[in-house]
Design an enzyme around this catalytic site. Sequence first.
Site, PDB file in Angstrom:
ATOM      1  N   HIS A   1      63.414  22.646   9.300  1.00  0.00           N
ATOM      2  CA  HIS A   1      64.021  23.586   9.792  1.00  0.00           C
ATOM      3  C   HIS A   1      65.387  23.832   9.054  1.00  0.00           C
ATOM      4  O   HIS A   1      66.387  23.846   9.489  1.00  0.00           O
ATOM      5  CB  HIS A   1      64.446  23.562  11.305  1.00  0.00           C
ATOM      6  CG  HIS A   1      64.654  22.039  12.007  1.00  0.00           C
ATOM      7  ND1 HIS A   1      65.890  21.230  11.185  1.00  0.00           N
ATOM      8  CD2 HIS A   1      64.322  21.689  12.858  1.00  0.00           C
ATOM      9  CE1 HIS A   1      65.859  20.383  11.970  1.00  0.00           C
ATOM     10  NE2 HIS A   1      65.158  20.401  13.052  1.00  0.00           N
TER      11      HIS A   1
ATOM     12  N   ARG B   1      55.760  17.054  23.915  1.00  0.00           N
ATOM     13  CA  ARG B   1      56.435  16.424  24.897  1.00  0.00           C
ATOM     14  C   ARG B   1      55.655  15.399  25.832  1.00  0.00           C
ATOM     15  O   ARG B   1      56.236  14.553  26.811  1.00  0.00           O
ATOM     16  CB  ARG B   1      56.827  17.778  26.212  1.00  0.00           C
ATOM     17  CG  ARG B   1      57.888  18.635  25.529  1.00  0.00           C
ATOM     18  CD  ARG B   1      59.235  18.314  24.862  1.00  0.00           C
ATOM     19  NE  ARG B   1      60.148  19.218  24.845  1.00  0.00           N
ATOM     20  CZ  ARG B   1      60.819  19.087  23.872  1.00  0.00           C
ATOM     21  NH1 ARG B   1      61.046  18.087  23.089  1.00  0.00           N
ATOM     22  NH2 ARG B   1      61.909  20.238  23.497  1.00  0.00           N
TER      23      ARG B   1
ATOM     24  N   HIS C   1      55.503  21.252  12.884  1.00  0.00           N
ATOM     25  CA  HIS C   1      56.589  20.801  13.625  1.00  0.00           C
ATOM     26  C   HIS C   1      56.687  21.589  15.148  1.00  0.00           C
ATOM     27  O   HIS C   1      56.894  22.457  15.468  1.00  0.00           O
ATOM     28  CB  HIS C   1      57.822  21.428  13.035  1.00  0.00           C
ATOM     29  CG  HIS C   1      59.232  20.910  13.545  1.00  0.00           C
ATOM     30  ND1 HIS C   1      60.421  20.749  12.725  1.00  0.00           N
ATOM     31  CD2 HIS C   1      59.551  20.436  14.732  1.00  0.00           C
ATOM     32  CE1 HIS C   1      61.353  20.166  13.396  1.00  0.00           C
ATOM     33  NE2 HIS C   1      60.778  19.991  14.725  1.00  0.00           N
TER      34      HIS C   1
ATOM     35  N   HIS D   1      61.460  23.540  27.193  1.00  0.00           N
ATOM     36  CA  HIS D   1      62.208  22.932  28.089  1.00  0.00           C
ATOM     37  C   HIS D   1      61.968  23.458  29.583  1.00  0.00           C
ATOM     38  O   HIS D   1      62.031  24.801  29.402  1.00  0.00           O
ATOM     39  CB  HIS D   1      63.747  23.061  27.670  1.00  0.00           C
ATOM     40  CG  HIS D   1      64.285  22.349  26.359  1.00  0.00           C
ATOM     41  ND1 HIS D   1      64.054  20.879  26.452  1.00  0.00           N
ATOM     42  CD2 HIS D   1      64.312  22.726  25.370  1.00  0.00           C
ATOM     43  CE1 HIS D   1      64.716  20.572  25.265  1.00  0.00           C
ATOM     44  NE2 HIS D   1      64.657  21.679  24.448  1.00  0.00           N
TER      45      HIS D   1
ATOM     46  N   ASP E   1      58.788  24.362  15.171  1.00  0.00           N
ATOM     47  CA  ASP E   1      59.995  23.837  16.078  1.00  0.00           C
ATOM     48  C   ASP E   1      59.617  24.394  17.648  1.00  0.00           C
ATOM     49  O   ASP E   1      60.676  24.273  18.021  1.00  0.00           O
ATOM     50  CB  ASP E   1      61.242  23.998  15.608  1.00  0.00           C
ATOM     51  CG  ASP E   1      62.160  23.091  16.100  1.00  0.00           C
ATOM     52  OD1 ASP E   1      61.751  22.040  17.043  1.00  0.00           O
ATOM     53  OD2 ASP E   1      63.554  23.016  15.932  1.00  0.00           O
TER      54      ASP E   1
HETATM   55 ZN    ZN Z   1      64.853  19.163  14.494  1.00  0.00          ZN
END
Ligand code: ZN
Length: 428
Positions: A230, A60, A56, A307, A303
Site C-alpha cells: 500500500h 480475519r 493483500h 471490522h 487491503d
Molecule cells: Zn498494512
Amino acid sequence: MSAYLIQNVSILGAEPTDLLLDAGVVAAIGAEASSPEAEVIDAAGLIALPGLVDLHTHLREPGREDAETVESGTQAAALGGFTAVHAMANTEPVADTAGVVEQVWRLGREAGYCDVYPIGAVTVGLAGEQLAELGAMADSAARVRVFSDDGKCVSDAVLMRRALEYVKAFDGVIAQHAQEPRLTEGAQMNEGELSGRLGLTGWPAVAEEAIIARDCLLAAHVGSRLHVCHVSTAGSVEIVREAKRKGWDVTAEACPHHLLLTDDLAETYDPIYKVNPPLRSTADTEALRAGLADGTIDIVATDHAPHPHEDKDCEWAAAAFGMLGLETALSIVQETMVDPGLLDWAGVAERMSYAPARIGRVADHGRPIEVGAPANVVLYDPAARRTIEASASASLSRNTPYAGMELPGRVVATFLRGKATVLDGKLA
Ligand SMILES: [Zn+2]
C-alpha cells in the site's frame, strides 16, 4: 462439471469472440468454441478478464470471525472478480507457524469460492523481535512464498535484513508495511494543514518513505526480493521508481482507496475514512495513478480490512484502521485508471492478475485467457453503473467508504477452474 459457452465476449477489450470453458480449462476460443452440452452465456457488451488475484486481503480467520471468515471473505472476493487471494497473517493466533497457515489454506479449499494463499508472518506474533519459522511455512502444504507483518512494520533493520536473506532459499518475498513507528506514534491521519485544524495527530509521508528507502537499499544489498505494501505518497512512488531504474528486485502495490479518496474526507470525522496508511492529498493520488500507469507501481491490491461496527462506529481516535475493498476494487480501477485513459483492459489484467500472481509465485492464476489455461475468468460489464450499498456486501462487516457512491462497472460472472462462483452478479 458443466461447461460454459460464452458468446460474443470481448477478451481484454478486443473484438467479440466466443469462449468455451470445459473440464476446468479454456477449451476453445473463436470458431472452434462450440459444444452441444455447454450452458450458453450471452456476453454481448461484456469483457473477459483473467481471474483477479489479490496480494493483500484480511480474512480475519482464525480469531476474528465476528469481522470476517474465510468463507465470507472469499465470497466477497468472488463477487469482486477474484479467483485467488493472499490472506494476511495478522489473525489471532498470528499465522506464524506451519499449523496456522495450513489451517487457513484448508479453510479456503473447503469454502471453494476462491483459492486462498496464506501469507506467513515475518516475526513471531508480529512482535518484531524474532524471526518466525519462515522455512517451515514455505515447506508446509500451504507453500507460503509471501511473508509480511502487515498491520505492523518490520522496523528493526537487522531483522529485516535477515528476513530478506532467509527467503531467498525458497524464492520468497518480504511484503513490508512501511511505517516508521516512532514517527507515527498516535498518528490518526495524513500530516498537513488539515490534521492541525482538526486536532488529529499527523502521519507524515516521510514515515512511509524512510522505511521504503531503507528496505530498497537492504534488498539490493542482500540481493533479495522486496514488495512494498500500500504505497500512499508521491515520494514513495519516486523511491520505487529510482529502485527499479537501478535494476533492484522491488515491486509495489497501490490500493483502490488511495487512488480515489483523499484526506479532506477526514473533515467529516467519520471513521469510515480512517485507514492505514492514511488517505493522502490529491497530488499523492495523482502520483499513484501515474505510477500505476507507467508500471512503477506493479499491482493494485485491495487491503480489504473488515471490522465489526463496534470497532468503527465510534469516535475517530478510538476507531480501527481499515476499509472493505474486494467487491469494489475493479470498479474503482475503472473509474480512476481506465475511464480517464491511463490504463486499458490489458493493463488492468497485468496489474490485477498477472503481476500479483507472479509476485506471489502462484502458478495456476494470473494466466492469459488462451486455450489450455486454467479457466479462471471474470466477465465484467464496464457500461453498467451501480450505487454501492453497504448492506449488500457478502462480507460480514459493513465498513465500506463507498456506500451511496455511484461507481462504474459490474462483475457479471466469475469462474474458478471452470466452475461458476458468481453468475448474473450473484453467488452461484
Ligand atoms: Zn498494512
